[in-house]
Design an enzyme around this catalytic site. Structure first.
Site, PDB file in Angstrom:
ATOM      1  N   CYS A 150       1.087  -1.097   0.523  1.00  0.00           N
ATOM      2  CA  CYS A 150       0.775   0.176  -0.065  1.00  0.00           C
ATOM      3  C   CYS A 150       0.567   1.685   0.084  1.00  0.00           C
ATOM      4  CB  CYS A 150      -0.562  -0.073   1.314  1.00  0.00           C
ATOM      5  SG  CYS A 150      -0.566   0.051   2.712  1.00  0.00           S
ATOM      6  N   HIS A 169      -2.715   0.593   7.455  1.00  0.00           N
ATOM      7  CA  HIS A 169      -2.915   0.730   5.063  1.00  0.00           C
ATOM      8  C   HIS A 169      -2.991   1.811   5.504  1.00  0.00           C
ATOM      9  CE1 HIS A 169      -3.949  -2.111   1.711  1.00  0.00           C
ATOM     10  NE2 HIS A 169      -5.096  -0.912   2.025  1.00  0.00           N
ATOM     11  N   HIS A 218      -6.034   1.696  -3.417  1.00  0.00           N
ATOM     12  CA  HIS A 218      -4.840   1.267  -2.683  1.00  0.00           C
ATOM     13  C   HIS A 218      -4.713  -0.320  -3.217  1.00  0.00           C
ATOM     14  CE1 HIS A 218      -7.999  -1.627  -0.324  1.00  0.00           C
ATOM     15  NE2 HIS A 218      -8.961  -1.090  -0.759  1.00  0.00           N
TER      16      HIS A 218
END
Length: 168
Positions: free
Chosen positions: A72, A126, A138
């Site tokens: 990510c 994240h 993402h």
């Protein structure tokens, strides 16, 4: 038949040579102008266009290029660097610690904002790029591919920790 005298010949010769030796007038040159930076909307568009072009790229832990795959934060770093020349930190913790406006806390999210999540507890682990209409792009997890998800899903709502506005 006409006969030219030496004086007339000399005058014609001087005029011809003078015409050849004269300096031509310089052509008008437009002044050099520096293009203004693109409007902020165009910068956002560049980021989003580049991000969307990477949909389907495989997830890879530590990955930071389309050739190797992305995690990510590698996806975020790559998109912003390649699309608008902005150098961002490499890890989600560093992205969360950025001294940048926290967009979601005071104003609605704008396309290009970073969205940050704590998936496995309290620390941010994240991140994604907000693309508008309640959606973000993402690199999800091992076995996944770069994709767009809804921020309104319970899973993302529960783990949402904030946002950072790095453009503008």
């Amino acid at each position: 038949m006409l006969k030219f005298g030496p004086l007339l010949f000399l005058m014609v010769l001087v005029l011809v040579l003078a015409g050849c030796a004269s300096t031509p007038k310089p052509a008008a040159v437009a002044p050099v102008s520096v293009a203004p930076p693109p409007p902020s909307g165009q910068i956002h568009d560049e980021v989003l266009f580049h991000a969307f072009s990477l949909i389907g790229t495989p997830y890879r832990y530590g990955g930071s290029s389309p050739a190797t795959g992305f995690d990510c934060s590698g996806l975020i770093q790559y998109v912003f660097r390649e699309s608008v020349g902005l150098s961002l930190p490499r890890t989600t913790a560093e992205l969360f610690a950025l001294d940048a406006p926290r967009g979601a806390a005071r104003t609605p999210l704008q396309p290009g904002d970073l969205v940050l999540f704590a998936m496995s507890g309290r620390s941010v682990d994240h991140a994604g790029i907000y693309v508008g209409d309640g959606r973000f792009l993402h690199a999800p997890s091992t076995g996944g591919r770069v994709r767009v998800d809804s921020l309104h899903a319970n899973h993302w709502q529960r783990s949402f920790k904030g946002s950072r506005r790095v453009l503008d």
